[in-house]
Design a protein around this motif. Structure first.
Motif, PDB file in Angstrom:
ATOM      1  N   GLY A  11      43.943  36.668  42.919  1.00 17.64           N
ATOM      2  CA  GLY A  11      44.593  35.929  41.185  1.00 17.64           C
ATOM      3  C   GLY A  11      45.611  34.104  42.102  1.00 17.64           C
ATOM      4  O   GLY A  11      45.709  34.007  42.527  1.00 17.64           O
ATOM      5  N   THR A  12      45.920  33.762  40.694  1.00 20.82           N
ATOM      6  CA  THR A  12      46.687  32.847  41.119  1.00 20.82           C
ATOM      7  C   THR A  12      47.942  32.763  41.263  1.00 20.82           C
ATOM      8  O   THR A  12      48.204  33.680  40.810  1.00 20.82           O
ATOM      9  CB  THR A  12      46.380  31.352  39.771  1.00 20.82           C
ATOM     10  OG1 THR A  12      46.597  31.777  38.560  1.00 20.82           O
ATOM     11  CG2 THR A  12      44.380  31.187  40.269  1.00 20.82           C
ATOM     12  N   SER A  13      48.578  31.670  40.505  1.00 22.07           N
ATOM     13  CA  SER A  13      50.245  31.682  40.363  1.00 22.07           C
ATOM     14  C   SER A  13      50.914  32.810  39.357  1.00 22.07           C
ATOM     15  O   SER A  13      51.399  33.073  38.802  1.00 22.07           O
ATOM     16  CB  SER A  13      50.579  30.345  40.719  1.00 22.07           C
ATOM     17  OG  SER A  13      50.708  29.227  39.940  1.00 22.07           O
ATOM     18  N   MET A  14      49.577  32.746  38.370  1.00 16.94           N
ATOM     19  CA  MET A  14      50.108  32.876  36.666  1.00 16.94           C
ATOM     20  C   MET A  14      49.555  34.118  36.926  1.00 16.94           C
ATOM     21  O   MET A  14      49.595  34.637  35.745  1.00 16.94           O
ATOM     22  CB  MET A  14      49.508  31.798  35.866  1.00 16.94           C
ATOM     23  CG  MET A  14      50.226  30.981  35.828  1.00 16.94           C
ATOM     24  SD  MET A  14      50.074  29.186  34.444  1.00 16.94           S
ATOM     25  CE  MET A  14      48.338  29.101  34.851  1.00 16.94           C
ATOM     26  N   GLY A  15      48.263  34.645  37.672  1.00 16.61           N
ATOM     27  CA  GLY A  15      47.729  35.610  37.770  1.00 16.61           C
ATOM     28  C   GLY A  15      47.236  36.238  36.633  1.00 16.61           C
ATOM     29  O   GLY A  15      46.496  34.957  35.704  1.00 16.61           O
ATOM     30  N   VAL A  16      46.137  36.929  36.573  1.00 11.45           N
ATOM     31  CA  VAL A  16      45.462  36.853  35.462  1.00 11.45           C
ATOM     32  C   VAL A  16      44.954  38.226  35.252  1.00 11.45           C
ATOM     33  O   VAL A  16      45.120  39.541  35.653  1.00 11.45           O
ATOM     34  CB  VAL A  16      43.823  36.643  35.755  1.00 11.45           C
ATOM     35  CG1 VAL A  16      42.170  37.064  34.739  1.00 11.45           C
ATOM     36  CG2 VAL A  16      43.795  35.113  36.696  1.00 11.45           C
ATOM     37  N   PRO A  17      44.988  38.852  33.617  1.00 10.95           N
ATOM     38  CA  PRO A  17      45.702  38.488  32.923  1.00 10.95           C
ATOM     39  C   PRO A  17      47.173  37.144  32.603  1.00 10.95           C
ATOM     40  O   PRO A  17      47.547  37.402  33.111  1.00 10.95           O
ATOM     41  CB  PRO A  17      45.597  38.935  31.270  1.00 10.95           C
ATOM     42  CG  PRO A  17      44.985  40.177  32.072  1.00 10.95           C
ATOM     43  CD  PRO A  17      45.275  40.233  33.531  1.00 10.95           C
ATOM     44  N   LEU A  19      50.436  35.057  31.074  1.00  7.39           N
ATOM     45  CA  LEU A  19      50.664  35.810  29.898  1.00  7.39           C
ATOM     46  C   LEU A  19      50.627  34.260  29.014  1.00  7.39           C
ATOM     47  O   LEU A  19      50.072  32.915  28.967  1.00  7.39           O
ATOM     48  CB  LEU A  19      52.540  35.559  30.565  1.00  7.39           C
ATOM     49  CG  LEU A  19      53.223  36.593  31.291  1.00  7.39           C
ATOM     50  CD1 LEU A  19      53.971  36.107  31.987  1.00  7.39           C
ATOM     51  CD2 LEU A  19      52.802  38.213  30.677  1.00  7.39           C
ATOM     52  N   GLY A  20      50.403  34.995  27.572  1.00 12.80           N
ATOM     53  CA  GLY A  20      50.328  34.213  26.029  1.00 12.80           C
ATOM     54  C   GLY A  20      48.602  33.516  26.776  1.00 12.80           C
ATOM     55  O   GLY A  20      48.299  33.266  24.878  1.00 12.80           O
ATOM     56  N   CYS A  21      47.823  34.194  27.628  1.00 14.71           N
ATOM     57  CA  CYS A  21      45.943  34.221  26.525  1.00 14.71           C
ATOM     58  C   CYS A  21      45.178  35.241  25.984  1.00 14.71           C
ATOM     59  O   CYS A  21      45.467  35.847  26.880  1.00 14.71           O
ATOM     60  CB  CYS A  21      46.094  33.793  28.238  1.00 14.71           C
ATOM     61  SG  CYS A  21      43.880  32.982  28.328  1.00 14.71           S
ATOM     62  N   SER A  22      44.591  34.581  25.076  1.00 14.62           N
ATOM     63  CA  SER A  22      43.638  35.887  24.952  1.00 14.62           C
ATOM     64  C   SER A  22      42.316  35.128  24.940  1.00 14.62           C
ATOM     65  O   SER A  22      41.145  35.600  24.041  1.00 14.62           O
ATOM     66  CB  SER A  22      43.823  35.803  23.332  1.00 14.62           C
ATOM     67  OG  SER A  22      44.062  34.855  22.787  1.00 14.62           O
ATOM     68  N   CYS A  23      41.693  34.745  26.418  1.00 11.38           N
ATOM     69  CA  CYS A  23      40.833  34.065  26.526  1.00 11.38           C
ATOM     70  C   CYS A  23      39.538  35.399  27.000  1.00 11.38           C
ATOM     71  O   CYS A  23      39.591  36.856  27.001  1.00 11.38           O
ATOM     72  CB  CYS A  23      40.630  33.312  27.834  1.00 11.38           C
ATOM     73  SG  CYS A  23      41.092  33.934  28.981  1.00 11.38           S
ATOM     74  N   ALA A  24      38.434  34.827  27.516  1.00 12.12           N
ATOM     75  CA  ALA A  24      37.324  36.540  27.136  1.00 12.12           C
ATOM     76  C   ALA A  24      37.734  36.866  28.871  1.00 12.12           C
ATOM     77  O   ALA A  24      37.190  38.215  28.801  1.00 12.12           O
ATOM     78  CB  ALA A  24      36.158  35.817  27.373  1.00 12.12           C
ATOM     79  N   VAL A  25      38.170  35.807  29.839  1.00 13.91           N
ATOM     80  CA  VAL A  25      38.637  36.615  30.708  1.00 13.91           C
ATOM     81  C   VAL A  25      39.875  37.860  30.770  1.00 13.91           C
ATOM     82  O   VAL A  25      40.183  38.988  31.650  1.00 13.91           O
ATOM     83  CB  VAL A  25      38.219  35.599  31.849  1.00 13.91           C
ATOM     84  CG1 VAL A  25      39.178  36.858  33.533  1.00 13.91           C
ATOM     85  CG2 VAL A  25      37.390  34.916  32.142  1.00 13.91           C
ATOM     86  N   CYS A  26      41.237  36.544  30.076  1.00 13.24           N
ATOM     87  CA  CYS A  26      42.135  37.891  30.017  1.00 13.24           C
ATOM     88  C   CYS A  26      42.026  38.921  29.061  1.00 13.24           C
ATOM     89  O   CYS A  26      43.044  39.671  29.745  1.00 13.24           O
ATOM     90  CB  CYS A  26      43.244  36.223  29.589  1.00 13.24           C
ATOM     91  SG  CYS A  26      43.801  35.706  30.788  1.00 13.24           S
ATOM     92  N   THR A  27      40.734  39.253  29.024  1.00 11.05           N
ATOM     93  CA  THR A  27      40.978  40.034  28.040  1.00 11.05           C
ATOM     94  C   THR A  27      39.719  40.797  27.917  1.00 11.05           C
ATOM     95  O   THR A  27      39.557  42.174  27.326  1.00 11.05           O
ATOM     96  CB  THR A  27      40.758  39.983  26.109  1.00 11.05           C
ATOM     97  OG1 THR A  27      39.316  39.056  26.080  1.00 11.05           O
ATOM     98  CG2 THR A  27      42.178  39.250  25.760  1.00 11.05           C
ATOM     99  N   SER A  28      39.572  40.580  29.141  1.00 13.57           N
ATOM    100  CA  SER A  28      38.284  41.628  29.557  1.00 13.57           C
ATOM    101  C   SER A  28      38.550  42.841  29.946  1.00 13.57           C
ATOM    102  O   SER A  28      39.470  43.431  30.573  1.00 13.57           O
ATOM    103  CB  SER A  28      37.852  41.017  31.019  1.00 13.57           C
ATOM    104  OG  SER A  28      36.497  41.872  31.343  1.00 13.57           O
ATOM    105  N   ALA A  29      37.360  43.766  29.953  1.00 10.82           N
ATOM    106  CA  ALA A  29      37.699  45.195  30.187  1.00 10.82           C
ATOM    107  C   ALA A  29      37.430  45.129  31.919  1.00 10.82           C
ATOM    108  O   ALA A  29      37.587  46.573  32.643  1.00 10.82           O
ATOM    109  CB  ALA A  29      36.543  46.161  29.537  1.00 10.82           C
TER     110      ALA A  29
END
Length: 259
Positions: A11-17, A19-29
């Motif tokens: 991931g990136t410096s902020m990681g995935v998910p 923080l504070g994001c509810s996009c489709a990737v951050c909430t993906s199963a």
């Protein structure tokens, strides 16, 4: 010599998910969309070399059952690549012989020494500080670790000179958007190339997917994996758009290669 690369984080410096994001990737199963900060391990014959110890290093090492480290190489001094250095402490206590070697260029070494002053200062009174020794590695220099050669590959992260590394038939180029012509000979005849592909859109200091594909075309590895991916990249959907020899990395992926 047979070896494998273990993707500790893709991931990136902020990681995935993020923080504070509810996009489709951050909430993906899909677990492949869960990405810790970027790092790899190179493992062979009961030896382990780490490239970058970010803030997720402890969890990554627990997940992959890393109980011994022979050396650590640093690409550059950004927080997502260095802040897990202190988690080397229990691994360094058992290191034999002497101190666990760390390799970094001069600018990165200076920042490590400043942030982790209690570790590197000869005046430190901290009794359980990491038993590590910092070595400078510049230009195209290399370090031999138990018969394996790890060569520094200068690359550019926007305007910042940083390091990639070539080891055997593989290379790791995270946090980059350009490769100087003088470094291209160091990347010839690769079986495995792992490189930055932040997102679909342009970024001033990271390769996007289109730019990463152009670098794959230029370097011509037999296999390539993208890393340092943001929450703008959905794993399955993006991978369907890539050529067969180019895949997306994911945390825990193991890539065999010849060291």
């Amino acid at each position: 010599m047979q070896a494998e690369i273990v993707i500790l984080g893709s991931g990136t410096s902020m990681g995935v998910p993020t923080l504070g994001c509810s996009c489709a990737v951050c909430t993906s199963a899909d677990p492949r969309n869960r990405r810790m900060r970027p790092s790899i391990a190179v493992a062979w014959e009961n030896r382990t070399v780490i490239i970058d110890t970010g803030p997720d290093f402890r969890e990554q090492a627990l997940r992959e059952r890393i109980r011994h480290v022979d050396a650590v190489f640093y690409t550059h001094s950004h927080a997502d690549h260095i802040l897990g250095l202190d988690d080397l402490r229990p691994l360094s206590f058992a290191h034999r012989p002497g101190y666990l070697p760390l390799f970094a260029d001069q600018p990165t070494a200076e920042i490590l020494e400043r942030i982790f002053e209690y570790t590197f200062s000869p005046d430190s009174q901290y009794p359980t500080r990491a038993r590590v020794k910092l070595h400078r590695l510049e230009g195209h220099e290399s370090a031999m670790i138990h018969g394996a050669d790890f060569r520094r590959v200068p690359i550019m992260h926007g305007d910042l000179p940083v390091a990639g590394f070539r080891f055997g038939s593989a290379a790791y180029l995270t946090d980059m958007n350009s490769i100087p012509d003088s470094s291209l000979p160091l990347l010839e005849d690769l079986d495995v190339l792992i490189l930055d592909a932040l997102r679909p859109e342009y970024h001033p200091s990271h390769a996007n997917i289109e730019e990463a594909l152009r670098w794959v075309e230029r370097v011509q590895p037999r296999r390539a994996w993208f890393t340092h991916m943001s929450h703008e990249i959905e794993h399955a959907e993006t991978e369907r758009t890539l050529p067969p020899h180019v895949r997306l990395a994911w945390d825990g992926l193991r890539i065999p290669f010849a060291l």
